[in-house]
Motif scaffolding. Sequence first.
Motif, short mmCIF file in Angstrom:
data_model
loop_
_atom_site.label_atom_id
_atom_site.label_comp_id
_atom_site.label_asym_id
_atom_site.label_seq_id
_atom_site.Cartn_x
_atom_site.Cartn_y
_atom_site.Cartn_z
N SER A 96 0.86 -1.18 0.00
CA SER A 96 0.00 0.00 0.00
C SER A 96 0.89 1.22 0.00
O SER A 96 2.10 1.13 0.28
N VAL A 97 0.30 2.37 -0.29
CA VAL A 97 1.09 3.60 -0.35
C VAL A 97 1.72 3.89 1.01
O VAL A 97 2.89 4.28 1.11
N LYS A 98 0.93 3.67 2.08
CA LYS A 98 1.46 3.90 3.42
C LYS A 98 2.67 3.01 3.70
O LYS A 98 3.69 3.46 4.24
N HIS A 99 2.55 1.74 3.32
CA HIS A 99 3.65 0.82 3.55
C HIS A 99 4.86 1.15 2.69
O HIS A 99 6.00 0.96 3.11
N LYS A 148 -3.32 -8.37 -2.20
CA LYS A 148 -4.19 -8.54 -1.03
C LYS A 148 -3.64 -9.62 -0.12
O LYS A 148 -3.77 -9.53 1.11
N ARG A 149 -3.04 -10.65 -0.70
CA ARG A 149 -2.50 -11.74 0.11
C ARG A 149 -1.43 -11.25 1.08
O ARG A 149 -1.27 -11.79 2.17
N ILE A 150 -0.69 -10.21 0.67
CA ILE A 150 0.35 -9.65 1.55
C ILE A 150 -0.26 -9.24 2.89
O ILE A 150 0.22 -9.62 3.95
N SER A 151 -1.35 -8.47 2.84
CA SER A 151 -1.92 -7.98 4.10
C SER A 151 -2.76 -9.05 4.79
O SER A 151 -2.83 -9.07 6.02
N MET A 173 -4.98 1.12 -9.96
CA MET A 173 -6.43 1.27 -9.84
C MET A 173 -6.88 1.05 -8.41
O MET A 173 -7.85 1.65 -7.96
N THR A 174 -6.17 0.18 -7.67
CA THR A 174 -6.60 -0.13 -6.30
C THR A 174 -6.21 0.96 -5.31
O THR A 174 -6.79 1.03 -4.24
N VAL A 175 -5.21 1.78 -5.63
CA VAL A 175 -4.77 2.79 -4.65
C VAL A 175 -5.25 4.19 -4.97
O VAL A 175 -5.12 5.09 -4.14
N CYS A 176 -5.82 4.41 -6.14
CA CYS A 176 -6.26 5.76 -6.51
C CYS A 176 -7.42 6.18 -5.61
O CYS A 176 -8.46 5.53 -5.60
N PRO A 177 -7.25 7.27 -4.82
CA PRO A 177 -8.33 7.66 -3.90
C PRO A 177 -9.60 8.11 -4.63
O PRO A 177 -10.70 7.93 -4.13
N GLY A 178 -9.43 8.66 -5.84
CA GLY A 178 -10.60 9.11 -6.59
C GLY A 178 -11.17 8.03 -7.50
O GLY A 178 -12.21 8.22 -8.12
N GLU A 179 -10.48 6.90 -7.57
CA GLU A 179 -10.87 5.77 -8.42
C GLU A 179 -11.14 6.23 -9.85
O GLU A 179 -12.15 5.86 -10.46
N ILE A 180 -10.24 7.05 -10.39
CA ILE A 180 -10.45 7.55 -11.75
C ILE A 180 -9.62 6.77 -12.77
O ILE A 180 -9.76 6.99 -13.97
#
Lengths: 260, 86
Positions: free
Chosen positions: A183-186, A229-232, B19-26
């Motif tokens: 994830s971006v945070k990670h 997803k499997r990572i988390s 696509m999974t991390v975009c906060p606006g899902e654009i």
Amino acid sequence: MKNGKAAFTLPGVLADIPTHYCPGCQHGVAQRLVAECLDELALSEKAICIGSIGCSVFIYNYLKVDSVEAPHGRAPAVATGVKRARPEAAVFTYQGDGDLASIGMAETMHCANRGERVTIVFVNNTVYGMTGGQMAPTTMVGQRTTTCPGGRCADNEGEPIKMTEIIASLGGTAYAARVAVDSVKHVRAAKKAVRRAFEAPLNNLGLGFVEILATCPTNWKMTPVQANKRISEELIPYFPLGTYKNLMGEQAAEGTEVEG
Amino acid sequence: MMRPVEFREDRCKGCALCMTVCPGEIITMSSRFNTSGYKVVEVRDEVVEECTSCAACALICPDYAVSVWRKPAKAKKGETADVHAG
């Protein structure tokens, strides 16, 4: 909007060429983080990269630093020699789990135990990626691979090895941490950990070790999104993220917090 | 048209992690294939204004396919800054 200020720039030490990795493979993110830290610490001219065997082998194509290619698992041993011959160099290895935790276990542990002033970047994707998806020491219990088609059995093959905990328990280690890039945070936290792993040997405190949990969608037989997803869901509960050892103290650690 | 986010289609492998991390899902999957045979992602013209230049897609992309630029806060401010710089 090319006249505007870039919100994201690639580090100059990273070669801007297409990678050989499969779609969704997080080696790309891992090596970018290494390159960013090399740039920030101005190490591109004095860094010597020790390549390993596996998908990580082509690191010498992607980082514009001097490199040595080590035999399978022996990257920490080669790093020891390079560092002792060239003490002014910033020496680091970039290894996968099949390389570091299996055939290279002895070299890795003794390198850490001697407290060599080198950095080990360990990319753990719980499988032998390049050779076609065989079971690695870090393969999860129940995970299907080509050499354990029924899933890894704890009775026969044991539990997955937690390398960061082992390395952190050794006397020569100055910094040991486990991070993920799912994830971006990670990713942001991983960047800080990689940077500290480089700073520890530069400050002459001992070995710097960072384990990066990564995906292998091809050999996990998953889509990149499922693998991520499997990572988390599966990996982080067994391989907890965090800093397991840090001899640099709070002051040095705080200094790296500035970087986002 | 000014676009704050662009994808290098020759680098994109269609893994869809952005696509999974975009906060606006654009970010959406296009129906195009690149020369390597991968489907590539895109931000459609009608939603590109919603991009906040957060660069989450660029941070998660394993193939360095994303370029992101900050939007100028106000056109007037941009002009003033240019005068000072000049």
